[in-house]
Design an enzyme around this catalytic site. Structure first.
Site, PDB file in Angstrom:
ATOM      1  N   GLU A 271       0.848  -1.206   0.000  1.00  0.00           N
ATOM      2  CA  GLU A 271       0.000   0.000   0.000  1.00  0.00           C
ATOM      3  C   GLU A 271       0.874   1.243   0.000  1.00  0.00           C
ATOM      4  OE1 GLU A 271      -3.132  -0.145  -0.704  1.00  0.00           O
ATOM      5  OE2 GLU A 271      -2.951  -2.318  -0.636  1.00  0.00           O
ATOM      6  N   TRP A 274       1.739   1.747  -3.438  1.00  0.00           N
ATOM      7  CA  TRP A 274       0.750   2.444  -4.272  1.00  0.00           C
ATOM      8  C   TRP A 274       0.938   3.951  -4.164  1.00  0.00           C
ATOM      9  CZ3 TRP A 274      -2.296   1.306  -8.206  1.00  0.00           C
ATOM     10  CH2 TRP A 274      -2.593  -0.037  -8.455  1.00  0.00           C
ATOM     11  N   TRP A 302     -20.042  11.858 -20.860  1.00  0.00           N
ATOM     12  CA  TRP A 302     -20.590  11.888 -19.502  1.00  0.00           C
ATOM     13  C   TRP A 302     -22.025  12.393 -19.558  1.00  0.00           C
ATOM     14  CZ3 TRP A 302     -17.452   9.293 -16.532  1.00  0.00           C
ATOM     15  CH2 TRP A 302     -16.085   9.293 -16.804  1.00  0.00           C
ATOM     16  N   ASN A 336     -11.016   2.941   2.452  1.00  0.00           N
ATOM     17  CA  ASN A 336     -10.585   2.735   1.058  1.00  0.00           C
ATOM     18  C   ASN A 336     -11.599   1.972   0.212  1.00  0.00           C
ATOM     19  OD1 ASN A 336      -8.619   2.724  -1.167  1.00  0.00           O
ATOM     20  ND2 ASN A 336      -8.579   0.522  -0.757  1.00  0.00           N
ATOM     21  N   TRP A 354     -15.267  11.864 -13.706  1.00  0.00           N
ATOM     22  CA  TRP A 354     -14.472  11.588 -12.497  1.00  0.00           C
ATOM     23  C   TRP A 354     -13.874  12.846 -11.885  1.00  0.00           C
ATOM     24  CZ3 TRP A 354      -9.400  13.036 -12.616  1.00  0.00           C
ATOM     25  CH2 TRP A 354      -8.766  13.154 -13.863  1.00  0.00           C
ATOM     26  N   TRP A 377      -8.886   8.124  -8.505  1.00  0.00           N
ATOM     27  CA  TRP A 377     -10.131   8.414  -9.242  1.00  0.00           C
ATOM     28  C   TRP A 377     -10.015   7.901 -10.670  1.00  0.00           C
ATOM     29  CZ3 TRP A 377     -15.063   9.735  -8.328  1.00  0.00           C
ATOM     30  CH2 TRP A 377     -15.379  10.140  -7.036  1.00  0.00           C
TER      31      TRP A 377
HETATM   32  C1  LIG Z   1     -11.400   7.437  -5.201  1.00  0.00           C
HETATM   33  C2  LIG Z   1     -10.238   7.365  -4.248  1.00  0.00           C
HETATM   34  C3  LIG Z   1      -9.623   8.539  -3.803  1.00  0.00           C
HETATM   35  C4  LIG Z   1      -8.518   8.476  -2.950  1.00  0.00           C
HETATM   36  N1  LIG Z   1      -7.940   9.651  -2.517  1.00  0.00           N
HETATM   37  C5  LIG Z   1      -6.847   9.602  -1.700  1.00  0.00           C
HETATM   38  C6  LIG Z   1      -6.240  10.800  -1.235  1.00  0.00           C
HETATM   39  O1  LIG Z   1      -6.622  11.911  -1.590  1.00  0.00           O
HETATM   40  N2  LIG Z   1      -5.182  10.682  -0.379  1.00  0.00           N
HETATM   41  C7  LIG Z   1      -4.706   9.472   0.019  1.00  0.00           C
HETATM   42  O2  LIG Z   1      -3.741   9.426   0.792  1.00  0.00           O
HETATM   43  N3  LIG Z   1      -5.253   8.325  -0.427  1.00  0.00           N
HETATM   44  C8  LIG Z   1      -6.313   8.353  -1.250  1.00  0.00           C
HETATM   45  N4  LIG Z   1      -6.892   7.178  -1.665  1.00  0.00           N
HETATM   46  C9  LIG Z   1      -6.236   5.897  -1.340  1.00  0.00           C
HETATM   47  C10 LIG Z   1      -6.708   5.204  -0.055  1.00  0.00           C
HETATM   48  O3  LIG Z   1      -8.098   5.129  -0.006  1.00  0.00           O
HETATM   49  C11 LIG Z   1      -6.187   5.895   1.203  1.00  0.00           C
HETATM   50  O4  LIG Z   1      -4.804   6.133   1.109  1.00  0.00           O
HETATM   51  C12 LIG Z   1      -6.442   5.019   2.439  1.00  0.00           C
HETATM   52  O5  LIG Z   1      -7.807   4.753   2.570  1.00  0.00           O
HETATM   53  C13 LIG Z   1      -5.918   5.729   3.654  1.00  0.00           C
HETATM   54  O6  LIG Z   1      -6.196   5.001   4.799  1.00  0.00           O
HETATM   55  P1  LIG Z   1      -5.034   4.388   5.679  1.00  0.00           P
HETATM   56  O7  LIG Z   1      -4.019   5.433   5.984  1.00  0.00           O
HETATM   57  O8  LIG Z   1      -5.668   3.714   6.829  1.00  0.00           O
HETATM   58  O9  LIG Z   1      -4.402   3.335   4.675  1.00  0.00           O
HETATM   59  P2  LIG Z   1      -3.546   2.033   4.930  1.00  0.00           P
HETATM   60  O10 LIG Z   1      -4.297   0.889   4.361  1.00  0.00           O
HETATM   61  O11 LIG Z   1      -3.095   1.919   6.329  1.00  0.00           O
HETATM   62  O12 LIG Z   1      -2.290   2.272   3.964  1.00  0.00           O
HETATM   63  C14 LIG Z   1      -1.097   2.926   4.409  1.00  0.00           C
HETATM   64  C15 LIG Z   1      -0.788   4.100   3.508  1.00  0.00           C
HETATM   65  O13 LIG Z   1      -0.577   3.659   2.171  1.00  0.00           O
HETATM   66  C16 LIG Z   1      -1.052   4.640   1.263  1.00  0.00           C
HETATM   67  N5  LIG Z   1      -2.117   4.062   0.444  1.00  0.00           N
HETATM   68  C17 LIG Z   1      -3.006   3.096   0.786  1.00  0.00           C
HETATM   69  N6  LIG Z   1      -3.817   2.807  -0.255  1.00  0.00           N
HETATM   70  C18 LIG Z   1      -3.429   3.613  -1.266  1.00  0.00           C
HETATM   71  C19 LIG Z   1      -3.878   3.791  -2.597  1.00  0.00           C
HETATM   72  N7  LIG Z   1      -4.895   3.077  -3.123  1.00  0.00           N
HETATM   73  N8  LIG Z   1      -3.263   4.723  -3.360  1.00  0.00           N
HETATM   74  C20 LIG Z   1      -2.242   5.451  -2.891  1.00  0.00           C
HETATM   75  N9  LIG Z   1      -1.773   5.315  -1.630  1.00  0.00           N
HETATM   76  C21 LIG Z   1      -2.358   4.412  -0.824  1.00  0.00           C
HETATM   77  C22 LIG Z   1      -1.587   5.796   2.091  1.00  0.00           C
HETATM   78  O14 LIG Z   1      -0.573   6.761   2.229  1.00  0.00           O
HETATM   79  C23 LIG Z   1      -1.902   5.109   3.406  1.00  0.00           C
HETATM   80  O15 LIG Z   1      -1.889   5.987   4.502  1.00  0.00           O
HETATM   81  C24 LIG Z   1      -8.014   7.219  -2.528  1.00  0.00           C
HETATM   82  C25 LIG Z   1      -8.644   6.056  -2.966  1.00  0.00           C
HETATM   83  C26 LIG Z   1      -9.747   6.122  -3.819  1.00  0.00           C
HETATM   84  C27 LIG Z   1     -10.383   4.849  -4.286  1.00  0.00           C
END
Ligand SMILES: Cc1cc2nc3c(=O)[nH]c(=O)nc-3n(C[C@H](O)[C@H](O)[C@H](O)COP(=O)(O)OP(=O)(O)OC[C@H]3O[C@@H](n4cnc5c(N)ncnc54)[C@H](O)[C@@H]3O)c2cc1C
Length: 464
Positions: A271, A274, A302, A336, A354, A377
């Site tokens: 993650e 990502w 759209w 997420n 989007w 997105w």
């Molecule tokens: C439509 C959409 C919009 C999103 N917008 C953002 C946003 O603006 N900012 C954001 O930080 N994340 C975003 N995410 C990714 C993800 O949802 C969040 O990072 C995550 O939910 C944060 O929760 P956590 O810190 O508990 O994640 P954890 O599961 O604990 O993951 C640890 C860290 O990994 C990174 N991470 C995890 N998943 C992703 C992912 N899919 N993409 C990129 N990095 C990731 C984050 O920095 C996160 O804090 C988005 C996802 C979607 C589907």
């Protein structure tokens, strides 16, 4: 006395801060400055929830700096003009910062570097906010990766991320006057909608460490499955702290450096991967928030904006979508899996561009991130890199049945449905419309019809 300037941006921390470390090694007082730059061209203005976070994060950092004998200087204006003025005021002979990777940000930083060098100042930037520099990880033919798995494999084959740096034991700062944070009006007023945010989060380095210890203290055991369930606190919730650099990815990585090679640890690291991937995408595609990564989507038709207000307010009649949108509004964060489901609903069932959803998330998320938000997105929309195939349309009913089977998450955020049992996933099927779910809206669209409409629109784009 000569001093050094450390220009803080998305790195609001004292520990593992290479720019600060380099300045301290020179042995002079350090002017720590944060510039609220609303003037340099192209910078994306912060949304409401992120502005709230920034206020509290700066407040926390200011307190920390003072506790060590130093000070945080706050200035508003174009970064170049502010830094020039500060050099004159403090007699600084060096300016240091940690790198940022967005297009307009890089242009600002490059301009400041040239100016500083012309002035004979020492100017240097450092790697602090990404584990791997975007240009460091390249395909065999020398370009950026477009698919996550090989990108992350290449990262894991590169030298392991460095160890984090310690926080300084003391600071001394030159007397550079600071502006009044309250006068920046970063907090919401009339109405103040931030109560739920304040109840959920502790912005600042201390809050970030509390989260990390809470999460990683247990060795991330169970993460791989718990992260999928919105009704439990199964993920780290580090995202806003990482977004504002209150904690660095190196510090998070370090927590797991010696963890056993379990599936949970592997998934958690990926993650973080990502996040690296999204930033690499933004670095090579600075217009990621406004332009389709896959240009064929420029021809997508759209449908307009019907249903947008109901989506934003969490009144679509689909409990998972509504719970997610209300969680977002109340806490500035959304799980997420639910982000994926709410985004899919907007883009595919409502057929709304989007970019409209991305902007709403940008305004309402405390972790609104210039790379992660548009990249994800676009991933959901199908227009992005390594995107979910367009025909993958999340069904919010199937998703909540699978990941919130008992309905705990739905009940928490959609209290009108709290009295329902198994029907909570499909309240429109209740025969008695005057019962406990009265007042909850009927679905605003039919999932099957809108799914077919989306697939038709996609076919037209492909064939047109
Ligand atoms: C439509 C959409 C919009 C999103 N917008 C953002 C946003 O603006 N900012 C954001 O930080 N994340 C975003 N995410 C990714 C993800 O949802 C969040 O990072 C995550 O939910 C944060 O929760 P956590 O810190 O508990 O994640 P954890 O599961 O604990 O993951 C640890 C860290 O990994 C990174 N991470 C995890 N998943 C992703 C992912 N899919 N993409 C990129 N990095 C990731 C984050 O920095 C996160 O804090 C988005 C996802 C979607 C589907």
């Amino acid at each position: 006395m000569v001093s050094s300037i450390v220009w803080l941006r998305d790195d609001l921390r004292l520990a593992d801060n290479p720019a600060l470390d380099a300045a301290l090694q020179r042995g002079n007082p350090v002017c720590l400055v944060y510039v609220l730059d609303e003037e340099s061209p192209g910078l994306r203005p912060l949304g409401g929830a992120a502005s709230w976070w920034l206020h509290h994060s700066l407040e926390a950092l200011g307190r920390q700096a003072e506790a060590l004998g130093g000070a945080l200087t706050l200035r508003r204006g174009g970064a170049a003009a502010v830094l020039q003025a500060l050099v004159e005021e403090t007699g600084a002979d060096a300016v240091f910062w940690n790198r940022r990777y967005g297009g307009p940000e890089r242009a600002v930083d490059a301009g400041i570097k040239s100016w500083a060098e012309e002035q004979g100042l020492a100017a240097a930037s450092f790697q602090a906010n990404l584990l791997f520099e975007p240009w460091q990880i390249q395909t065999g033919s020398g370009g950026p990766y477009k698919v996550f798995s090989p990108f992350w494999r290449a990262c894991l084959e590169a030298p392991e991320p460095r160890k984090p740096l310690e926080a300084p034991p003391a600071l001394s700062s030159p007397g550079a006057g600071s502006e009044d944070l309250a006068a920046w009006h970063l907090l919401p007023r009339d109405p103040d909608w931030s109560g739920g945010l304040a109840a959920t989060w502790q912005p600042g380095e201390q809050g970030a460490w509390a989260r990390l210890e809470d999460f990683a203290g247990g060795g991330v055991e169970g993460y791989a499955s718990a992260r999928e369930r919105p009704g439990v606190e199964g993920s780290s919730r580090l995202s806003p702290h990482l977004r504002f650099g209150e904690i660095s990815p190196f510090q998070v990585w370090e927590e797991l450096r010696h963890a056993p090679e379990t599936e949970d640890a592997r998934v958690f690291r990926s993650e973080l991967g990502w996040r690296e991937f999204c930033w690499q995408l933004l670095y090579f595609n600075p217009q990621l928030a406004t332009r389709n990564y896959r240009p064929e989507f420029d021809g997508f038709s759209w449908a307009g904006r019907q249903g947008l207000a109901a989506w934003k307010r969490g009144r679509t009649g689909y409990p998972l979508v509504d719970a997610g949108m209300r969680q977002l509004w109340q806490t500035g964060w959304m799980h997420n899996r639910v982000r994926m489901a709410t985004a899919s609903f907007l883009v595919k069932n409502l057929l709304i561009d989007w970019r409209v959803g991305e902007s709403w998330f940008w305004d309402t998320l405390v972790d609104a991130d210039a790379a992660n938000n548009p990249a994800n997105w676009q991933w959901v929309a199908g227009s992005g890199a390594d995107a979910s195939p367009y025909f993958r349309i999340f069904n919010p009913v199937t998703q909540s049945r699978k990941f919130d089977a008992a309905g705990d998450y739905l009940r928490r955020y959609v209290p009108e449905l709290a009295g329902l049992g198994k029907q909570i996933h499909e309240p429109w099927k209740l025969a008695d419309k005057t019962g406990p779910a009265a007042g909850y809206p009927e679905p605003i669209v039919d999932l099957g019809d809108t799914r077919r409409r989306a697939l038709d629109a996609y076919d037209r784009m492909k064939n047109g």
